[in-house]
Write a protein that holds these residues in place. Structure first.
Motif, PDB file in Angstrom:
ATOM      1  N   LEU A 161       0.803  -1.229   0.000  1.00  0.00           N
ATOM      2  CA  LEU A 161       0.000   0.000   0.000  1.00  0.00           C
ATOM      3  C   LEU A 161       0.831   1.272   0.000  1.00  0.00           C
ATOM      4  N   GLY A 162       2.157   1.133   0.029  1.00  0.00           N
ATOM      5  CA  GLY A 162       3.024   2.301  -0.091  1.00  0.00           C
ATOM      6  C   GLY A 162       3.016   3.232   1.095  1.00  0.00           C
ATOM      7  N   VAL A 163       2.688   2.715   2.289  1.00  0.00           N
ATOM      8  CA  VAL A 163       2.688   3.533   3.505  1.00  0.00           C
ATOM      9  C   VAL A 163       4.049   3.410   4.190  1.00  0.00           C
ATOM     10  N   ALA A 164       4.631   4.532   4.578  1.00  0.00           N
ATOM     11  CA  ALA A 164       5.880   4.486   5.336  1.00  0.00           C
ATOM     12  C   ALA A 164       5.579   3.975   6.745  1.00  0.00           C
ATOM     13  N   VAL A 165       6.325   2.978   7.195  1.00  0.00           N
ATOM     14  CA  VAL A 165       6.107   2.374   8.507  1.00  0.00           C
ATOM     15  C   VAL A 165       7.363   2.566   9.355  1.00  0.00           C
ATOM     16  N   VAL A 166       7.196   3.207  10.496  1.00  0.00           N
ATOM     17  CA  VAL A 166       8.299   3.441  11.427  1.00  0.00           C
ATOM     18  C   VAL A 166       7.973   2.709  12.728  1.00  0.00           C
ATOM     19  N   VAL A 167       8.895   1.858  13.161  1.00  0.00           N
ATOM     20  CA  VAL A 167       8.685   1.057  14.369  1.00  0.00           C
ATOM     21  C   VAL A 167       9.837   1.289  15.333  1.00  0.00           C
ATOM     22  N   THR A 168       9.526   1.607  16.591  1.00  0.00           N
ATOM     23  CA  THR A 168      10.583   1.730  17.599  1.00  0.00           C
ATOM     24  C   THR A 168      10.707   0.402  18.351  1.00  0.00           C
ATOM     25  N   ASN A 169      11.940   0.094  18.715  1.00  0.00           N
ATOM     26  CA  ASN A 169      12.245  -1.156  19.392  1.00  0.00           C
ATOM     27  C   ASN A 169      13.282  -0.864  20.471  1.00  0.00           C
ATOM     28  N   ASN A 170      13.333  -1.674  21.489  1.00  0.00           N
ATOM     29  CA  ASN A 170      14.367  -1.549  22.508  1.00  0.00           C
ATOM     30  C   ASN A 170      15.655  -2.208  22.029  1.00  0.00           C
ATOM     31  N   VAL A 171      16.725  -2.012  22.793  1.00  0.00           N
ATOM     32  CA  VAL A 171      17.980  -2.694  22.498  1.00  0.00           C
ATOM     33  C   VAL A 171      18.420  -3.489  23.731  1.00  0.00           C
ATOM     34  N   THR A 172      19.206  -4.513  23.491  1.00  0.00           N
ATOM     35  CA  THR A 172      19.823  -5.293  24.559  1.00  0.00           C
ATOM     36  C   THR A 172      21.311  -5.421  24.242  1.00  0.00           C
ATOM     37  N   ARG A 173      22.074  -5.981  25.173  1.00  0.00           N
ATOM     38  CA  ARG A 173      23.506  -6.197  24.928  1.00  0.00           C
ATOM     39  C   ARG A 173      23.770  -7.665  24.660  1.00  0.00           C
ATOM     40  N   ASP A 174      24.568  -7.898  23.645  1.00  0.00           N
ATOM     41  CA  ASP A 174      24.949  -9.269  23.314  1.00  0.00           C
ATOM     42  C   ASP A 174      25.724  -9.878  24.470  1.00  0.00           C
ATOM     43  N   ARG A 175      25.366 -11.104  24.818  1.00  0.00           N
ATOM     44  CA  ARG A 175      25.975 -11.746  25.988  1.00  0.00           C
ATOM     45  C   ARG A 175      27.475 -11.950  25.815  1.00  0.00           C
ATOM     46  N   ASP A 176      27.918 -12.218  24.591  1.00  0.00           N
ATOM     47  CA  ASP A 176      29.332 -12.512  24.354  1.00  0.00           C
ATOM     48  C   ASP A 176      30.155 -11.256  24.071  1.00  0.00           C
ATOM     49  N   SER A 177      29.682 -10.440  23.136  1.00  0.00           N
ATOM     50  CA  SER A 177      30.466  -9.278  22.711  1.00  0.00           C
ATOM     51  C   SER A 177      30.187  -8.025  23.523  1.00  0.00           C
ATOM     52  N   GLY A 178      29.007  -7.957  24.165  1.00  0.00           N
ATOM     53  CA  GLY A 178      28.637  -6.761  24.905  1.00  0.00           C
ATOM     54  C   GLY A 178      28.124  -5.635  24.032  1.00  0.00           C
ATOM     55  N   ARG A 179      28.030  -5.875  22.728  1.00  0.00           N
ATOM     56  CA  ARG A 179      27.553  -4.842  21.815  1.00  0.00           C
ATOM     57  C   ARG A 179      26.030  -4.756  21.847  1.00  0.00           C
ATOM     58  N   LEU A 180      25.528  -3.557  21.537  1.00  0.00           N
ATOM     59  CA  LEU A 180      24.079  -3.363  21.495  1.00  0.00           C
ATOM     60  C   LEU A 180      23.479  -4.085  20.293  1.00  0.00           C
ATOM     61  N   LYS A 181      22.303  -4.654  20.494  1.00  0.00           N
ATOM     62  CA  LYS A 181      21.586  -5.306  19.405  1.00  0.00           C
ATOM     63  C   LYS A 181      20.088  -5.106  19.620  1.00  0.00           C
ATOM     64  N   PRO A 182      19.291  -5.218  18.563  1.00  0.00           N
ATOM     65  CA  PRO A 182      17.841  -5.016  18.702  1.00  0.00           C
ATOM     66  C   PRO A 182      17.218  -6.070  19.607  1.00  0.00           C
ATOM     67  N   ALA A 183      16.196  -5.666  20.342  1.00  0.00           N
ATOM     68  CA  ALA A 183      15.460  -6.630  21.156  1.00  0.00           C
ATOM     69  C   ALA A 183      14.570  -7.486  20.261  1.00  0.00           C
ATOM     70  N   LEU A 184      13.907  -8.459  20.856  1.00  0.00           N
ATOM     71  CA  LEU A 184      12.951  -9.370  20.216  1.00  0.00           C
ATOM     72  C   LEU A 184      13.597 -10.489  19.420  1.00  0.00           C
ATOM     73  N   GLY A 185      14.925 -10.623  19.502  1.00  0.00           N
ATOM     74  CA  GLY A 185      15.570 -11.805  18.971  1.00  0.00           C
ATOM     75  C   GLY A 185      15.850 -11.801  17.481  1.00  0.00           C
ATOM     76  N   ARG A 186      16.378 -12.931  17.029  1.00  0.00           N
ATOM     77  CA  ARG A 186      16.827 -13.079  15.649  1.00  0.00           C
ATOM     78  C   ARG A 186      15.670 -13.018  14.654  1.00  0.00           C
ATOM     79  N   SER A 187      14.535 -13.578  15.024  1.00  0.00           N
ATOM     80  CA  SER A 187      13.407 -13.600  14.095  1.00  0.00           C
ATOM     81  C   SER A 187      12.982 -12.192  13.702  1.00  0.00           C
ATOM     82  N   TRP A 188      12.925 -11.289  14.676  1.00  0.00           N
ATOM     83  CA  TRP A 188      12.501  -9.918  14.366  1.00  0.00           C
ATOM     84  C   TRP A 188      13.582  -9.161  13.603  1.00  0.00           C
TER      85      TRP A 188
END
Length: 216
Positions: free
Chosen positions: A129-156
């Motif tokens: 439908l050509g609508v711009a979609v903006v979604v906010t998400n939280n971040v978490t820290r990777d257990r091994d590297s300590g780097r920030l990554k998106p929440a909700l896991g690999r699937s999201w």
């Protein structure tokens, strides 16, 4: 929570934004909750402020309500497209984590299925439908590297076409409003591009004298 800025909708100029902020209206939610006719009179604005009525805020506190809202929007936009009078340009979901994270974890397979159903609804709005979609998400820290990554896991992580990480910028600023926006996923631009912004005015260093003065 969306901060008011010039160009957010037709007729919303920088001068109007400053007038609204001076009367305690700083966010989209503040504006949507206000009596716009009274706001126009109080701020001495012309009634082109009525264009702000095109911003609609819907509260959805669980994923079922959010799915219902998105399906209603999709149906309304589809009718507008068929009638060549589409008016819905942007859909903002703030935040997806709040409605999805309670469903995840353990053996809650239904939660994952609902999350992917939500992803499909958002994709259909954008792709079909050509609508711009903006979604906010939280971040978490990777257990091994300590780097920030998106929440909700690999699937999201495969859902967004473009991802921007908004991080707190170094140095001081009005009400700590400085952020570093970093492009972390894109099919059109090289990732790693960064820009310092002031979310109080949503300006870049070139647009914000205060921000520019704090750069080193």
């Amino acid at each position: 929570m969306g901060v008011l800025r010039a160009g957010l909708c037709p007729g919303l100029t920088q001068e109007m934004v400053q007038l609204l902020k001076s009367h305690g209206i700083k966010t989209v939610v503040d504006l949507a909750s206000a009596d716009l006719e009274e706001v126009a009179q109080t701020c001495g604005l012309s009634y082109k402020a009525g264009a702000l009525q095109r911003i609609q805020v819907v509260h959805a506190f669980d994923i079922f309500r959010m799915l219902q809202v998105l399906q209603d929007i999709r149906g309304a936009v589809a009718q507008q497209v068929m009638g060549s009078s589409s008016t819905v340009k942007v859909v903002v979901v703030d935040s997806v984590t709040a409605v999805v994270s309670p469903l995840l974890g353990g053996q809650q397979r239904e939660g994952l299925a609902l999350m992917m159903q939500l992803a499909r609804e958002l994709k259909m709005l954008a792709r079909d439908l050509g609508v711009a979609v903006v979604v906010t998400n939280n971040v978490t820290r990777d257990r091994d590297s300590g780097r920030l990554k998106p929440a909700l896991g690999r699937s999201w992580s495969f859902v967004p076409n473009t991802r921007i990480l908004l991080n707190v910028g170094e140095g001081t600023g009005p009400l700590h409003s400085h952020r570093v926006a970093c492009l972390t996923k894109s099919s059109r631009q090289p990732t790693g591009i960064q820009e310092m912004v002031d979310i109080g005015s949503w300006g870049t260093p070139e647009q914000s004298p205060v921000l520019e003065g704090n750069q080193t």
